[in-house]
Write a protein that holds these residues in place. Structure first.
Motif, short mmCIF file in Angstrom:
data_model
loop_
_atom_site.label_atom_id
_atom_site.label_comp_id
_atom_site.label_asym_id
_atom_site.label_seq_id
_atom_site.Cartn_x
_atom_site.Cartn_y
_atom_site.Cartn_z
N ASP A 288 -4.40 -22.17 23.46
CA ASP A 288 -5.28 -21.05 23.23
C ASP A 288 -6.49 -21.17 24.14
O ASP A 288 -6.63 -22.13 24.92
N LYS A 289 -7.39 -20.20 24.05
CA LYS A 289 -8.57 -20.17 24.90
C LYS A 289 -9.45 -21.39 24.67
O LYS A 289 -10.00 -21.97 25.64
N ALA A 290 -9.59 -21.83 23.43
CA ALA A 290 -10.45 -22.97 23.12
C ALA A 290 -9.95 -24.24 23.79
O ALA A 290 -10.73 -25.04 24.32
N GLU A 291 -8.65 -24.44 23.77
CA GLU A 291 -8.09 -25.62 24.40
C GLU A 291 -8.25 -25.56 25.92
O GLU A 291 -8.54 -26.56 26.58
N ALA A 292 -8.08 -24.36 26.49
CA ALA A 292 -8.28 -24.18 27.93
C ALA A 292 -9.72 -24.49 28.32
O ALA A 292 -9.99 -25.15 29.33
N GLU A 293 -10.65 -24.03 27.52
CA GLU A 293 -12.07 -24.29 27.80
C GLU A 293 -12.38 -25.78 27.66
O GLU A 293 -13.17 -26.33 28.44
N ALA A 294 -11.76 -26.44 26.69
CA ALA A 294 -11.96 -27.88 26.51
C ALA A 294 -11.48 -28.64 27.74
O ALA A 294 -12.11 -29.61 28.18
N TYR A 295 -10.38 -28.21 28.28
CA TYR A 295 -9.84 -28.85 29.48
C TYR A 295 -10.78 -28.68 30.66
O TYR A 295 -11.06 -29.64 31.41
N LEU A 296 -11.31 -27.46 30.84
CA LEU A 296 -12.23 -27.22 31.95
C LEU A 296 -13.52 -28.01 31.79
O LEU A 296 -14.14 -28.40 32.79
N ARG A 297 -13.95 -28.25 30.57
CA ARG A 297 -15.15 -29.05 30.33
C ARG A 297 -14.92 -30.53 30.61
O ARG A 297 -15.86 -31.30 30.72
N GLY A 298 -13.66 -30.93 30.69
CA GLY A 298 -13.36 -32.34 30.90
C GLY A 298 -13.08 -33.10 29.63
O GLY A 298 -12.92 -34.33 29.66
N ASP A 299 -13.01 -32.40 28.49
CA ASP A 299 -12.70 -33.08 27.23
C ASP A 299 -11.26 -33.56 27.20
O ASP A 299 -10.92 -34.49 26.46
N ILE A 300 -10.40 -32.91 27.99
CA ILE A 300 -9.00 -33.33 28.13
C ILE A 300 -8.83 -33.74 29.59
O ILE A 300 -8.96 -32.91 30.47
#
Length: 327
Positions: A288-300
């Protein structure tokens, strides 16, 4: 992750195309890769680019060095970027047989072993040789590709020397080498996409690159091709990665514009097919969008381009994505 198979950063103005008066450096390339690009309603970036010099900068000019020294010199900036940004760039060796076929073969082996290069690029038009007749110019470097597992990216789509079927003799001679038909047979001088399509269908060691391919033909061909036989490539610069990603995203739409393709299958085209060829672990699309944003932040964390063993993908498995996104 999204992998772009075809990018040309340079610290010199491109001598052939001269797109702008300012070199498209590695830093400009990274800024372009970071997007974000919106795919199925989620912000994404190009995680890894396979980089090579602009082919116009790899021809000999008066005063340039020759032989192995000349090859190493024209490849030097890409090598510096691969060393500086190993998580974002994979080295692609631009092969110009006019510096000497044996010299090129030796330098390819050196760049693979010393700097982790994983690909080789052929541009017969820019380097002025007919690939179906100049087999003795190609065999030495193809033997290295065969021995070291190097992927071969071929410029195709224009005459007189880059019509896809002109590469059939060398493709058939080296069945264990993976060949990617760059531009899917489309470039400045013609539309040979049907040639490219049937080569892919007929040859298990040939796959296609999506960039430059007409959107309606992507749908038509993807319907018939193995899902592993297409990879994402943009030929950037001058092309902007988001528009080519959008042409693949359309496959998730309803027919006739799309194929009702799943997001998992789309992720294959965008990166996972190429990841497997490069020795990186495939990854799932963000749920989802939240997971995509987490990835871009470097959390993943992302895969490392320098990692040659898929099982060592930073210790991350697909099931770890959601946990990291929610942590």
């Amino acid at each position: 992750m999204i992998i772009d198979t075809h990018v040309h950063p340079t610290n010199l103005v491109d001598e052939a195309w001269r797109h702008t008066g300012t070199p498209f450096t590695g830093e400009r390339t990274l800024d372009m890769m970071d997007g974000p690009f919106w795919i199925n309603g989620k912000p994404r970036r190009v995680d890894v680019s396979c980089i090579m010099p602009p082919p116009g900068n790899t021809t000999w000019r008066e005063g340039n060095k020759t032989g192995r020294e000349g090859i190493r010199e024209y490849q030097a900036y890409v090598t510096s970027l691969v060393q500086q940004y190993p998580d974002r760039f994979v080295g692609n060796f631009m092969y110009n047989p006019r510096f000497g076929p044996e010299n090129g073969a030796a330098e390819l082996a050196f760049h693979v072993k010393e700097y982790g290069y994983k690909m080789l690029k052929l541009h017969a038009n820019m380097h002025s040789y007919r690939p179906d007749r100049a087999l003795d110019w190609l065999r030495p470097v193809m033997r290295v590709c065969d021995e070291l597992g190097v992927i071969v990216l071929i410029h195709t789509g224009d005459g007189p020397y880059s019509i896809p079927t002109q590469f059939y003799p060398i493709i058939r001679e080296f069945p264990n080498v993976t060949f990617i038909l760059g531009h899917f047979g489309i470039q400045t001088g013609g539309v040979y996409c049907f040639e490219a399509f049937w080569m892919i269908q007929d040859s298990p060691n040939v796959i296609g690159e999506s960039g430059w391919l007409l959107q309606s033909r992507i749908v038509e061909f993807a319907k018939e091709m193995k899902k592993s036989d297409l990879v994402f490539g943009t030929d950037s610069p001058p092309n902007e990665p988001g528009m080519w990603a959008r042409e693949l995203e359309v496959l998730c739409h309803q027919p006739p514009q799309g194929l009702n393709l799943s997001e998992d299958d789309l992720e294959g085209y965008l990166g996972n097919n190429m990841a497997k060829l490069l020795g990186l672990a495939p990854t799932p699309p963000p749920k989802d969008k939240a997971e995509a944003e987490a990835y871009l932040r470097g959390d993943i964390p992302q895969a490392s381009a320098a990692n040659t063993h898929a099982s060592h993908y930073l210790g991350y498995t697909p099931s770890a994505w959601a946990e990291a996104a929610n942590s």
